[in-house]
Design a protein around this motif. Structure first.
Motif, PDB file in Angstrom:
ATOM      1  N   LYS A 157       0.864  -1.314  -0.031  1.00  0.00           N
ATOM      2  CA  LYS A 157      -0.003   0.145   0.097  1.00  0.00           C
ATOM      3  C   LYS A 157       1.025   1.215  -0.030  1.00  0.00           C
ATOM      4  N   THR A 158       1.996   1.192   0.682  1.00  0.00           N
ATOM      5  CA  THR A 158       2.763   2.479   0.940  1.00  0.00           C
ATOM      6  C   THR A 158       3.809   2.716  -0.144  1.00  0.00           C
ATOM      7  N   THR A 159       4.207   1.736  -0.911  1.00  0.00           N
ATOM      8  CA  THR A 159       5.260   1.747  -1.977  1.00  0.00           C
ATOM      9  C   THR A 159       4.680   0.821  -3.605  1.00  0.00           C
ATOM     10  N   ILE A 160       5.181   1.522  -4.487  1.00  0.00           N
ATOM     11  CA  ILE A 160       5.068   0.672  -5.727  1.00  0.00           C
ATOM     12  C   ILE A 160       6.281   0.670  -6.381  1.00  0.00           C
ATOM     13  N   PRO A 161       6.978  -0.688  -6.669  1.00  0.00           N
ATOM     14  CA  PRO A 161       6.263  -1.867  -6.252  1.00  0.00           C
ATOM     15  C   PRO A 161       6.121  -2.203  -4.441  1.00  0.00           C
ATOM     16  N   GLY A 162       5.452  -3.071  -4.256  1.00  0.00           N
ATOM     17  CA  GLY A 162       5.593  -3.453  -2.724  1.00  0.00           C
ATOM     18  C   GLY A 162       6.862  -4.032  -2.343  1.00  0.00           C
ATOM     19  N   HIS A 163       6.849  -4.187  -0.897  1.00  0.00           N
ATOM     20  CA  HIS A 163       8.209  -4.784  -0.349  1.00  0.00           C
ATOM     21  C   HIS A 163       7.801  -5.578   0.557  1.00  0.00           C
ATOM     22  N   TYR A 164       8.674  -6.353   1.272  1.00  0.00           N
ATOM     23  CA  TYR A 164       8.622  -7.093   2.428  1.00  0.00           C
ATOM     24  C   TYR A 164       9.007  -5.980   3.469  1.00  0.00           C
ATOM     25  N   VAL A 165       8.340  -6.179   4.673  1.00  0.00           N
ATOM     26  CA  VAL A 165       8.589  -5.709   5.957  1.00  0.00           C
ATOM     27  C   VAL A 165       8.822  -6.455   7.178  1.00  0.00           C
ATOM     28  N   ILE A 166       9.858  -6.361   7.634  1.00  0.00           N
ATOM     29  CA  ILE A 166      10.274  -7.440   8.908  1.00  0.00           C
ATOM     30  C   ILE A 166      10.396  -6.453  10.207  1.00  0.00           C
ATOM     31  N   TYR A 167       9.534  -6.989  11.159  1.00  0.00           N
ATOM     32  CA  TYR A 167       9.759  -6.157  12.618  1.00  0.00           C
ATOM     33  C   TYR A 167      10.700  -6.995  13.313  1.00  0.00           C
ATOM     34  N   TRP A 168      11.620  -6.274  13.793  1.00  0.00           N
ATOM     35  CA  TRP A 168      12.526  -6.928  14.822  1.00  0.00           C
ATOM     36  C   TRP A 168      12.405  -6.267  16.113  1.00  0.00           C
ATOM     37  N   GLU A 169      12.548  -7.075  17.282  1.00  0.00           N
ATOM     38  CA  GLU A 169      12.845  -6.748  18.562  1.00  0.00           C
ATOM     39  C   GLU A 169      14.084  -7.131  18.923  1.00  0.00           C
ATOM     40  N   LEU A 170      14.984  -6.323  19.472  1.00  0.00           N
ATOM     41  CA  LEU A 170      16.675  -6.580  19.705  1.00  0.00           C
ATOM     42  C   LEU A 170      16.799  -6.465  21.028  1.00  0.00           C
ATOM     43  N   MET A 171      17.612  -7.366  21.471  1.00  0.00           N
ATOM     44  CA  MET A 171      18.374  -7.338  22.756  1.00  0.00           C
ATOM     45  C   MET A 171      19.788  -6.929  22.569  1.00  0.00           C
ATOM     46  N   ILE A 172      19.933  -5.721  23.113  1.00  0.00           N
ATOM     47  CA  ILE A 172      21.294  -5.169  22.955  1.00  0.00           C
ATOM     48  C   ILE A 172      22.150  -5.105  24.350  1.00  0.00           C
ATOM     49  N   LYS A 173      23.084  -5.942  24.272  1.00  0.00           N
ATOM     50  CA  LYS A 173      23.817  -6.096  25.828  1.00  0.00           C
ATOM     51  C   LYS A 173      24.424  -4.703  26.023  1.00  0.00           C
TER      52      LYS A 173
END
Length: 606
Positions: free
Chosen positions: A487-503
């Protein structure tokens, strides 16, 4: 237009309603095939088994020349691509003995499904082109029942060939539509007023995606008043064309105003066709001004009907993963009807939509029983591998039940026997005795933008690969999920949500490293995805969105509040439910994109 009677059978395809003798014959053929679906299926199976009786594959199961259903079902097991892969590689490497088919394998059709990061190679034989052509010939006679006057104008279809390679044994390997467009069936097709395109064959057959798209768009603009239907194979392809117009309309209108051709179009066959053989190609400043006025305003809502005002419908596939594009298509077209006309794959062409102007959510395809021998495996997601492989559970074409879901299993003239296609279908009704199916989804597919199909295992592999770049920063991926943003870009794209643990909060991964993580995921995805990114420009750069710590706990709390079991809850690896998307996006603290395209080459690895 769905038929709502208690038997859920579609209105008759009445040959008497046809506007030409040719259409009447096509509709009569549909009626005969669907009225006698079971006997046609029995005949098709007997033909396939007779034709391939002396193949190595059937010989392994000691069929002994039998052609009846009972013997076939008792001796031949269901198979997957992995089961066939050793035989396919033998053929690909040059073995010409009758392994799967008694007829010579003419080429391989590359499936968009993948195996170990490579396209699947689907064997085909020359006569399959006749079968595919037959199904194509039925589409317009059906459409003419619903939309009159299509012979009075042209179709603007964005059609493309894709890269092809040769196997070590010398056989071509290419997508099924590339095979068709490059065949004599397409190049020497007889004149049919219903199938007149604005795109010249030279543009369709050009392998350079920019030159092909530019020329097809240019010709479509020149014929804007004559265009009655606009289409592409997939919805994503049509939106790609709209995005292309947004980027290039100024150069296109310059060419139209001056009667000159963009110097970037260097393909000699295209230049010869446009400059020397196209009577319409001459300066037309009035048309150029018209297009400029349409494209230069702020909003592109309804742009299709503004530029091509006589368009009656869009001809695109919007079922399955393509349904995500419906709102965007409605926006650009002003709500034109969306026609999904046929159901096909690399393995086999299956059937057609007898109510092509139905709403996308109501689209059902009627399986044509002459195309292959069809069986159906009842789909029960909770079933074990042992249960799903039980032979007796397969159901014949005419014996499926309304509202039940099945996995499609096919036996083809080219030698696939009881092959699991991986499509999940739901029975919606019958046309005569032939069932009609709504395409539910591809089995195990998580993400899809265009022809790509990424499953959970592939995504996991990609995340693991990218995570290695974080190790020197003492950082790990706590959780992740994904979605296909169309919806937000043409062409479409994959979006990956990451939650990180940063020491060490004082030494987090840099933006550059996180951008490289995006690229690392792309590098690990299959060749269909990478071709879409590199060669076809049908998929945009992958994006990673870093979310605040605790986000995925909130996601679990939300799911539990809606009735999920705390003991059985698993983080979904793909999301598309609006409240969940809003929750995730409200927790985003940074966004990152692939800095370059991943590696891709048309050559095959064997």
């Amino acid at each position: 237009m769905p038929n709502m009677d208690t038997n859920r059978r579609t209105p008759a395809i009445d040959p008497a309603a046809a506007t030409s003798e040719k259409d009447a014959k096509a509709l009569q053929f549909i009626q005969e095939m669907t009225k006698n679906a079971d006997s046609v299926q029995e005949k098709v199976l007997a033909q396939i088994l007779t034709q391939n009786a002396h193949t190595e594959f059937l010989g392994r199961y000691k069929l002994g020349g039998a052609t009846d259903r009972d013997t076939f079902k008792s001796k031949i097991p269901m198979i997957t691509y992995e089961d066939l892969q050793p035989d396919i590689l033998r053929i690909a490497n040059g073995d010409r003995s009758p392994i799967l088919s008694s007829h010579p394998i003419s080429e391989f059709l590359t499936s968009s499904g993948t195996s170990a990061g490579e396209r699947k190679l689907m064997p085909t034989i020359h006569e399959e082109l006749d079968r595919r052509q037959l199904l194509y010939s039925l589409l317009m006679p059906v459409m003419n029942l619903y939309v009159p006057g299509l012979d009075k104008g042209k179709g603007l279809y964005f059609l493309f060939v894709k890269s092809e390679t040769k196997t070590p044994g010398g056989l071509l390997a290419r997508p099924v539509l590339t095979s068709y467009y490059k065949s004599e069936h397409f190049k020497t097709r007889p004149y049919d007023p219903y199938m007149v395109y604005t795109s010249p064959d030279e543009a369709i057959l050009c392998s350079d995606s920019f030159q092909s798209m530019y020329t097809q768009m240019l010709c479509g603009l020149y014929h804007n008043k004559e265009v009655l239907r606009v289409g592409a194979v997939f919805a994503s392809g049509l939106l790609r064309a709209i995005g292309f117009l947004q980027l290039n309309w100024q150069q296109l209108t310059h060419d139209i105003a001056t009667g000159t051709l963009n110097p970037k179009i260097t393909d000699p066959s295209i230049r010869e066709c446009i400059l020397n053989r196209s009577p319409f190609f001459k300066p037309n400043p009035t048309l150029a001004e018209f297009i400029t006025n349409a494209c230069s305003i702020g909003s592109w809502e309804g742009i299709i009907t503004k530029i091509w005002p006589n368009t009656k419908y869009l001809d695109v596939i919007v079922t399955g993963a393509m349904a995500q594009y419906i709102p965007t298509l409605n926006y650009y077209s002003g709500g034109l009807p969306l026609a999904c006309t046929m159901y096909a794959s690399s393995e086999c062409y299956f059937g057609l939509n007898l109510e092509p102007m139905a709403k996308p959510s109501d689209v059902s395809y009627t399986i044509m029983p002459n195309m292959a021998y069809f069986e159906f495996l009842p789909h029960e997601p909770a079933a074990t591998a042992t249960q799903t492989s039980t032979q007796q559970r397969l159901v014949d074409l005419v014996d499926v039940e309304i509202d039940k879901e099945y996995e499609l299993v096919i036996t083809t003239y080219a030698g696939l026997c009881r092959y699991r296609v991986g499509d999940i279908l739901r029975v919606t009704g019958f046309h005569n005795s032939a069932p009609q199916f709504h395409f539910v989804r591809r089995k195990n597919v998580l993400l899809s933008i265009d022809a790509d199909k990424t499953d959970e295992a592939e995504l996991q592999k990609g995340v693991e690969s990218a995570s290695q770049l974080l190790s020197e920063f003492g950082t790990t991926v706590v959780e992740y999920t994904s979605y296909a943003d169309t919806k937000t870009t043409i062409p479409g794209h994959y979006v990956i949500y990451w939650e990180l643990m940063i020491k060490d909060p004082d030494s987090p991964p840099t933006d550059e490293v996180l951008n490289q993580c995006c690229l690392a995921i792309e590098e690990s995805l299959n060749s269909v995805y990478r071709q879409g990114r590199v060669a076809d420009n049908s998929i945009g750069p992958l994006e990673i969105r870093i979310v605040k710590g605790g986000t995925f706990e909130e996601l679990m709390d939300y799911a539990i509040s809606r009735g999920a079991s705390i003991n059985q809850y698993k983080v979904p690896r793909c999301v598309n439910f609006t409240p969940i998307m809003e929750l995730l996006d409200s927790r985003v603290i940074s966004t990152h994109f692939s800095p370059v395209c991943p590696r891709w080459t048309p050559s095959r690895k064997q």
